[in-house]
Scaffold this motif. Structure first.
Motif, PDB file in Angstrom:
ATOM      1  N   SER A 166     -12.221  96.411 -13.336  1.00 51.78           N
ATOM      2  CA  SER A 166     -12.470  95.265 -14.097  1.00 51.78           C
ATOM      3  C   SER A 166     -12.631  93.959 -13.274  1.00 51.78           C
ATOM      4  CB  SER A 166     -11.247  94.836 -15.129  1.00 51.78           C
ATOM      5  OG  SER A 166     -11.220  96.094 -16.088  1.00 51.78           O
ATOM      6  N   ALA A 167     -11.745  93.750 -12.093  1.00 52.22           N
ATOM      7  CA  ALA A 167     -11.953  92.542 -11.418  1.00 52.22           C
ATOM      8  C   ALA A 167     -13.281  92.684 -10.735  1.00 52.22           C
ATOM      9  CB  ALA A 167     -10.834  92.567 -10.315  1.00 52.22           C
ATOM     10  N   LEU A 168     -13.605  93.951  -9.988  1.00 52.41           N
ATOM     11  CA  LEU A 168     -15.010  94.004  -9.432  1.00 52.41           C
ATOM     12  C   LEU A 168     -16.240  93.721 -10.286  1.00 52.41           C
ATOM     13  CD1 LEU A 168     -14.488  97.056  -7.216  1.00 52.41           C
ATOM     14  CD2 LEU A 168     -14.602  94.777  -6.601  1.00 52.41           C
ATOM     15  N   GLY A 169     -16.009  94.185 -11.741  1.00 53.42           N
ATOM     16  CA  GLY A 169     -17.083  93.882 -12.537  1.00 53.42           C
ATOM     17  C   GLY A 169     -17.054  92.216 -13.173  1.00 53.42           C
ATOM     18  N   MET A 170     -15.943  91.750 -12.809  1.00 55.88           N
ATOM     19  CA  MET A 170     -15.785  90.099 -13.272  1.00 55.88           C
ATOM     20  C   MET A 170     -16.693  89.395 -12.080  1.00 55.88           C
ATOM     21  SD  MET A 170     -14.303  89.099 -15.955  1.00 55.88           S
ATOM     22  CE  MET A 170     -13.158  89.667 -17.304  1.00 55.88           C
ATOM     23  N   ILE A 171     -16.504  89.798 -10.814  1.00 55.05           N
ATOM     24  CA  ILE A 171     -17.241  89.005  -9.575  1.00 55.05           C
ATOM     25  C   ILE A 171     -18.760  89.246 -10.111  1.00 55.05           C
ATOM     26  CG2 ILE A 171     -17.299  89.220  -7.253  1.00 55.05           C
ATOM     27  CD1 ILE A 171     -14.465  89.972  -6.994  1.00 55.05           C
ATOM     28  N   ASP A 172     -18.856  90.720 -10.356  1.00 56.46           N
ATOM     29  CA  ASP A 172     -20.345  91.006 -10.316  1.00 56.46           C
ATOM     30  C   ASP A 172     -21.057  90.214 -11.525  1.00 56.46           C
ATOM     31  OD1 ASP A 172     -22.480  92.664  -9.868  1.00 56.46           O
ATOM     32  OD2 ASP A 172     -22.172  94.167 -11.495  1.00 56.46           O
ATOM     33  N   MET A 173     -20.276  89.767 -12.573  1.00 62.11           N
ATOM     34  CA  MET A 173     -20.853  88.930 -13.418  1.00 62.11           C
ATOM     35  C   MET A 173     -20.584  87.401 -13.220  1.00 62.11           C
ATOM     36  SD  MET A 173     -19.855  91.034 -16.976  1.00 62.11           S
ATOM     37  CE  MET A 173     -18.105  91.192 -16.575  1.00 62.11           C
ATOM     38  N   GLY A 174     -20.269  87.022 -12.242  1.00 67.60           N
ATOM     39  CA  GLY A 174     -20.118  85.504 -12.073  1.00 67.60           C
ATOM     40  C   GLY A 174     -18.886  84.923 -12.172  1.00 67.60           C
ATOM     41  N   THR A 175     -17.964  85.565 -12.769  1.00 66.01           N
ATOM     42  CA  THR A 175     -16.590  85.148 -12.868  1.00 66.01           C
ATOM     43  C   THR A 175     -15.666  85.302 -11.363  1.00 66.01           C
ATOM     44  OG1 THR A 175     -16.524  85.768 -15.113  1.00 66.01           O
ATOM     45  CG2 THR A 175     -14.174  85.678 -14.110  1.00 66.01           C
TER      46      THR A 175
END
Length: 491
Positions: A166-175
């Motif tokens: 989830s955290a890596l996915g957030m970074i990937d999306m600009g969060t």
């Protein structure tokens, strides 16, 4: 998501995972970095000279982008540069002169440069359960399946895998920043596993400690150990909060250890509890109130007067039946709402989806009132408003606005470069409108958190993608097996 206590005991085959994570967590508490073998690659930039230089330089110049600082004192620029020095923003203006020998250069031509998004409410451990309830409602589906069946079946290793992806996915999306609500603290090792995943991901996060299921749960008192073990330093990406229901001893504990309260307000009318707790002196500036559905004007005024912040989850509220998003109600009471995704069990968690839902709903609601002939209507939200909700207002809600949320000299460099020279949004005519109404996660090209590059030219940096994906799939399978739960891939 609405907070409903899980009743099922912790699954019996979690013991081995707990022993493994206890060993890892002990090392973390002692200050030793513990990385799962291969999960985060350490030499990702070796084959890329430009990236290697970027990672090795203390000064980085982002040059020639459309810069939306979202700080009215700094201003926005059709073309400007952002100088990062030692992880912080040093200057924001056109034509910053530095030599290529003293700074790594990032060409931002045809890019929109913004502060990173802050998602002020999500349950990251549920990354394993993405889209398991694609048509689900809060009641009965989520509170039955996720809260009382699936979550109690998590081992510490499963919690780690869910938070990590989830955290890596957030970074990937600009969060770049999140408030992570850990509704999976079945044991102290589960809590340690969640923190470990946040540390390894490189995201900026408020770890909002919450309850778990089973006899080994030590919520809320274990927050004292967590604070000593992981949050003694103020100079780090992770900070601490305590998620609570309306239980006075839990509020009192948060006040004792000096951390903010994070609380869901949805479902039954909780106005009386809001007023009661405020009268008891249990609210503090910086506390976070999520959803805020169904409360009366007096409760809204109490949240405002106490210095509280509000988190609105418009897509989840509408899709899963929580109620109408309280966007206008927050604004009417002088509160600038932050935005949050809640979870990925039903709805996408990217900031673009959330901003667009917020923008569209408030305008639809206001315009419908105009069609009915109502007078003294609120101002229609602009794209700039909603972009602020997702950045500086999010940082403020997370008590991080002194460190991030705007491109302000002196703040830490949480910065996102969005690619605008794409067929779906070119030519560029209005930058805030393009970000809010035209873009999606595929436009997120480069991400810095605290001045460190976490995504570069469309690819995550230092992440062993194959291993992270495998960890998540194996953990998902294990949770489903223990819970006796089945999903339909094509259903």
């Amino acid at each position: 998501m609405s907070d409903q206590r899980s009743k099922n005991p912790t699954a019996p085959d979690q013991a081995t995972s707990r022993r493994t994570f206890l060993k890892s967590s002990a090392a973390l508490a002692a200050g030793a970095p513990v990385l799962p073998k291969g999960a985060i690659a350490q030499d990702a930039g070796a084959a890329d000279a430009e990236l290697a230089r970027l990672q090795g330089q203390r000064r980085i110049l982002i040059k020639g982008g459309v810069v939306l600082s979202l700080d009215r004192q700094v201003g926005d620029f059709a073309q400007a540069d952002v100088l990062i020095e030692d992880g912080k923003i040093r200057e924001v203006r056109p034509n910053i002169a530095v030599s290529a020998e003293t700074a790594a250069m990032v060409d931002a031509a045809n890019r929109i440069v913004i502060p990173g998004f802050t998602d002020t409410h999500n349950h990251a451990y549920q990354g394993l359960l993405r889209n398991t309830l694609s048509n689900g409602l809060l009641n009965p589906d989520y509170n039955r399946d996720v809260q009382t069946v699936l979550t109690p079946a998590y081992s510490a290793a499963d919690a780690y895998a869910g938070v990590l992806i989830s955290a890596l996915g957030m970074i990937d999306m600009g969060t770049t920043g999140i408030v992570e609500i850990s509704q999976v603290s079945h044991t102290p090792e589960h809590s340690d596993a969640c923190i470990r995943a946040l540390q390894e991901s490189g995201i900026r996060a408020v770890f909002s400690y919450h309850r778990g299921a089973g006899p080994a749960a030590q919520y809320p008192q274990d927050i004292r150990r967590l604070q000593r073990s992981y949050f003694s330093s103020k100079d780090q990406l992770l900070t601490l909060a305590l998620t609570a229901n309306f239980v006075k001893p839990t509020f009192e504990l948060a006040r004792e250890v000096g951390v903010p309260i994070v609380i869901h307000i949805v479902g039954d009318d909780l106005s009386a509890q809001v007023l009661e707790f405020a009268r008891a002196g249990l609210f503090r500036p910086g506390d976070e109130y999520i959803h805020c559905i169904g409360i009366n004007d007096a409760a809204w005024r109490t949240i405002k007067d106490s210095g509280g912040h509000v988190s609105i989850c418009a897509p989840i509220d509408m899709a899963m039946g929580h109620g109408l998003p309280m966007i206008q109600e927050a604004l009417d009471h002088g509160l600038r709402p932050s935005l949050s995704s809640d979870h990925g069990v039903t709805i996408a968690q990217d900031a673009f989806t959330i901003m667009r839902a917020t923008f569209t709903y408030q305008r639809m609601q206001t315009l419908q009132r105009a069609r009915r002939g109502e007078q003294n209507l609120p101002r229609l939200l602009t794209c700039r408003d909603v972009l602020e909700f997702a950045t500086i207002d999010g940082a403020r809600c997370a008590n991080l606005d002194g460190r991030t949320g705007t491109l302000t000299p002196g703040k830490e460099a949480d910065i996102v470069l969005l690619r605008a020279d794409r067929l779906d949004c070119w030519p560029l005519n209005n930058a805030p409108g393009t970000v809010v109404n035209l873009m999606n996660p595929s436009h997120v090209e480069t991400v810095f958190i605290g001045g460190k590059v976490r995504k570069w030219r469309g690819n995550m940096v230092g992440v062993d993608m194959a291993r992270v994906l495998r960890l998540a799939q194996e953990a998902r399978d294990a949770v489903m097996r223990r819970a006796g739960y089945q999903t339909s891939l094509l259903g």
